[in-house]
Design a protein around this motif. Structure first.
Motif, mmCIF file in Angstrom:
data_model
loop_
_atom_site.group_PDB
_atom_site.id
_atom_site.type_symbol
_atom_site.label_atom_id
_atom_site.label_comp_id
_atom_site.label_asym_id
_atom_site.label_seq_id
_atom_site.Cartn_x
_atom_site.Cartn_y
_atom_site.Cartn_z
ATOM 1 N N LYS A 15 35.838 -33.457 11.510
ATOM 2 C CA LYS A 15 34.387 -33.579 11.480
ATOM 3 C C LYS A 15 33.726 -32.214 11.357
ATOM 4 N N ASP A 16 34.268 -31.206 12.040
ATOM 5 C CA ASP A 16 33.670 -29.881 12.015
ATOM 6 C C ASP A 16 33.876 -29.173 10.686
ATOM 7 N N SER A 17 34.890 -29.566 9.926
ATOM 8 C CA SER A 17 35.252 -28.816 8.729
ATOM 9 C C SER A 17 34.885 -29.515 7.431
ATOM 10 N N SER A 18 34.291 -30.694 7.496
ATOM 11 C CA SER A 18 34.004 -31.423 6.266
ATOM 12 C C SER A 18 32.723 -32.231 6.400
ATOM 13 N N SER A 19 32.243 -32.704 5.266
ATOM 14 C CA SER A 19 31.110 -33.621 5.253
ATOM 15 C C SER A 19 31.616 -35.040 5.485
ATOM 16 N N ASP A 72 26.313 -36.587 6.877
ATOM 17 C CA ASP A 72 26.620 -35.363 7.618
ATOM 18 C C ASP A 72 27.131 -34.360 6.588
ATOM 19 N N TYR A 73 26.225 -33.496 6.123
ATOM 20 C CA TYR A 73 26.540 -32.581 5.021
ATOM 21 C C TYR A 73 26.877 -31.197 5.567
ATOM 22 N N ARG A 74 28.103 -30.779 5.344
ATOM 23 C CA ARG A 74 28.523 -29.433 5.736
ATOM 24 C C ARG A 74 28.342 -28.516 4.534
ATOM 25 N N ASN A 75 27.418 -27.548 4.656
ATOM 26 C CA ASN A 75 27.125 -26.682 3.517
ATOM 27 C C ASN A 75 28.118 -25.524 3.424
ATOM 28 N N GLY A 78 29.007 -23.470 6.421
ATOM 29 C CA GLY A 78 29.646 -24.139 7.543
ATOM 30 C C GLY A 78 28.681 -24.863 8.459
ATOM 31 N N GLU A 79 27.393 -24.898 8.088
ATOM 32 C CA GLU A 79 26.391 -25.594 8.901
ATOM 33 C C GLU A 79 26.368 -27.078 8.549
ATOM 34 N N HIS A 80 26.140 -27.903 9.558
ATOM 35 C CA HIS A 80 26.017 -29.339 9.332
ATOM 36 C C HIS A 80 24.542 -29.718 9.254
#
Length: 277
Positions: A15-19, A72-75, A78-80
């Motif tokens: 979850k922390d590393s991907s959208s 949940d878009y991880r740019n 690295g920000e969600h």
């Protein structure tokens, strides 16, 4: 997919590393269970509505809120960023059930497919996921919608679109929203919280245009929640010969059998050919 399901791994590392996509609701405008099935049960009772109250919602394919998708878009930094498509009548319940379950901390922007009740009547509750300020001194949440939807929302929620207080009018805490007009045109792209979207005009009944959206660079996703017919231009955009290969098509399907005048049903969906994997 079940209400509250994520289209990604549930591990914290993933979850922390991907959208990812979170389906806040996949139900119809009146949601599931159908209230009438419960207060005036048939004999035998409706299996779907009865089962919907028998097990926890996160394990329950038959408990469904109004249709809504959270991206949940991880740019690249690295920000969600959390992008919400539609804010229907069941939005507050969706926050209580699924934001807490999936540790969603905020809503960064909102996109509306159309202005029907099951897509907009939760707008007042957006203040619940905004920072508290009794004087409304906060950054507004960006919201994207057509001019037709804007006019309708302004009638339903005049206090949410009012820019200045009238003389003698008291300050009351309401959701702070910054309204952005988008067009019913797949050539008029827009960006929400850093993610680019292509509007996909579709017919929601022959007298009404709703929007779907195409988004994603690494994965090409089309989300179309309310549709009874594809205009040829939109069909071309999401086809392999038009815009390119789709990785995921999320499509309105109201009934398992039969047909409906304002929604696709399974027989129509199963006959479509968009050349997706």
């Amino acid at each position: 997919m079940e209400n509250g399901n994520c289209f990604e791994s549930e591990s914290k590392e993933k979850k922390d590393s991907s959208s990812s996509l979170l389906f806040l609701g996949t139900g119809c405008s009146s949601a599931v269970p159908n209230v009438l099935c419960l207060i005036q049960p048939s004999n035998p009772p409706c299996e779907v509505c009865t089962q919907s109250l028998s097990i926890p919602p996160e394990k329950n394919p038959n408990y469904r809120c109004n249709t809504s998708l959270l991206i949940d878009y991880r740019n690249d930094n690295g920000e969600h960023k959390y992008i919400l498509i539609d804010v229907g009548k069941t939005f507050r319940e969706q926050v209580l059930r699924w934001f807490t379950h999936h540790n969603i901390p905020q809503v960064d922007s909102i996109i509306l497919t159309h202005e029907h009740a099951d897509a907009v009547l939760g707008l007042d509750d957006i203040r619940a996921v905004q920072p508290f300020s009794p004087t409304n001194d906060i950054e507004p949440t960006q919201i994207y919608l057509t001019q037709f939807a804007m006019d309708s929302v302004a009638e339903k929620f005049p206090y949410l679109v009012q820019k200045k207080l009238k003389e003698g009018q008291e300050v009351r805490r309401v959701a702070q929203l910054d309204w952005n007009i988008i067009k019913n045109d797949f050539e008029e792209l827009f960006v929400s919280s850093g993610l680019q979207f292509v509007p996909l005009p579709v017919m929601h009944g022959e007298d009404y245009v709703s929007l779907g959206f195409l988004f994603g660079s690494k994965s090409r996703i089309a989300y179309i929640s309310d549709v009874s017919r594809f205009p040829s231009n939109t069909e071309h955009v999401i086809s392999k010969t038009g815009g390119g290969q789709l990785d995921l098509l999320i499509l309105d399907t109201l009934y398992k059998t039969g047909s409906h005048n304002t929604h696709f049903c399974f027989p129509q969906v199963s006959s479509l050919k968009f050349n997706i994997p």
